[in-house]
Design an enzyme around this catalytic site. Structure first.
Site, short mmCIF file in Angstrom:
data_model
loop_
_atom_site.label_atom_id
_atom_site.label_comp_id
_atom_site.label_asym_id
_atom_site.label_seq_id
_atom_site.Cartn_x
_atom_site.Cartn_y
_atom_site.Cartn_z
N ILE A 92 0.57 -0.90 0.20
CA ILE A 92 0.01 0.09 -0.05
C ILE A 92 0.83 1.40 -0.01
O ILE A 92 1.85 1.32 0.78
CB ILE A 92 -1.17 -0.20 1.70
CG1 ILE A 92 -1.48 0.81 0.97
CG2 ILE A 92 -0.15 0.05 2.41
CD1 ILE A 92 -3.22 0.89 2.23
N CYS A 93 0.55 2.44 -0.57
CA CYS A 93 0.62 3.13 -0.64
C CYS A 93 2.20 3.51 -1.41
O CYS A 93 2.77 3.76 -2.66
CB CYS A 93 0.94 3.83 0.64
SG CYS A 93 1.52 5.83 0.92
N HIS A 94 3.03 4.02 -0.30
CA HIS A 94 5.01 3.66 -1.56
C HIS A 94 5.05 2.28 -1.02
O HIS A 94 6.39 1.98 -1.70
CB HIS A 94 5.97 5.04 -0.01
CG HIS A 94 5.09 6.51 -0.41
ND1 HIS A 94 4.23 6.67 -0.12
CD2 HIS A 94 6.09 7.20 -1.26
CE1 HIS A 94 4.29 8.47 -0.88
NE2 HIS A 94 5.61 8.30 -1.41
N SER A 137 -3.00 -0.79 -2.83
CA SER A 137 -3.60 0.13 -2.46
C SER A 137 -3.11 1.40 -2.86
O SER A 137 -1.39 1.18 -2.36
CB SER A 137 -4.57 -0.07 -1.60
OG SER A 137 -5.64 -0.84 -1.52
#
Length: 177
Positions: free
Chosen positions: A105-107, A158
């Protein structure tokens, strides 16, 4: 269901660690905090230091065979530190090639880029990783959650903390919960 959560010693976005961790526990699974270094992990709420969490095992003491799935939480610094650790990168690469599910998720996908496992895959992330993913041969999409079945095993991704509910639900399905 035993799930590895790979993080660096500092820089993980706390909610991206704790929400999936709790989801795994609530599903009857065993989350395991894996880190390149022993001791504690310093989590962050964006750029502000938050709680610390004890490391369960160092990355040099485990393999993909020990787990049913892998979670790569984000935070800007966390995956950047992991990318510089050859043991962490090797663990992610072997896990990705094992056919077992990986969730980032994210980075978090930065570590996947470094492990050279996004080629031919479709994923999402924090928007600033779009060019890195494309340059690594992946296809970037702007979606709340993306489950890519192309490749050796499922890849759940995500974009950000607001997507955590969808991320956790999709990851748990792929983990077999």
């Amino acid at each position: 269901m035993r799930i590895a959560f790979l993080v660096a010693s500092e820089g993980v976005e706390q909610v991206e660690l704790t929400d999936p961790w709790q989801a795994v526990k609530d599903a009857g699974g065993e989350p395991v905090l894996v880190c390149p270094k022993p001791g504690e992990v310093q989590a962050f709420n964006h750029l502000t230091a938050a709680d610390t969490f004890p490391v369960d095992v160092t990355v040099d003491k485990v393999s993909a065979d020990d787990f049913d799935g892998l979670v790569l939480p984000g935070g800007v610094a966390n995956p950047d530190f992991l990318r510089l650790d050859s043991g962490a990168v090797a663990f992610v690469k072997s896990f990705s090639q094992s056919g077992k599910p990986v969730a980032a998720i994210c980075h978090g996908p930065w570590t996947l880029v470094e492990a050279d496992v996004v080629r031919g895959r479709t994923l999402t992330s924090w928007p600033s990783l779009r060019t890195d993913i494309k340059n690594a041969g992946g296809t970037w999409v702007d979606e709340q959650v993306r489950v890519c079945e192309e490749g050796p095993g499922p890849l759940v991704t995500s974009r950000k903390p607001d997507d955590l509910k969808a991320f956790c639900d999709a990851a748990l399905r792929e983990f077999g919960a």
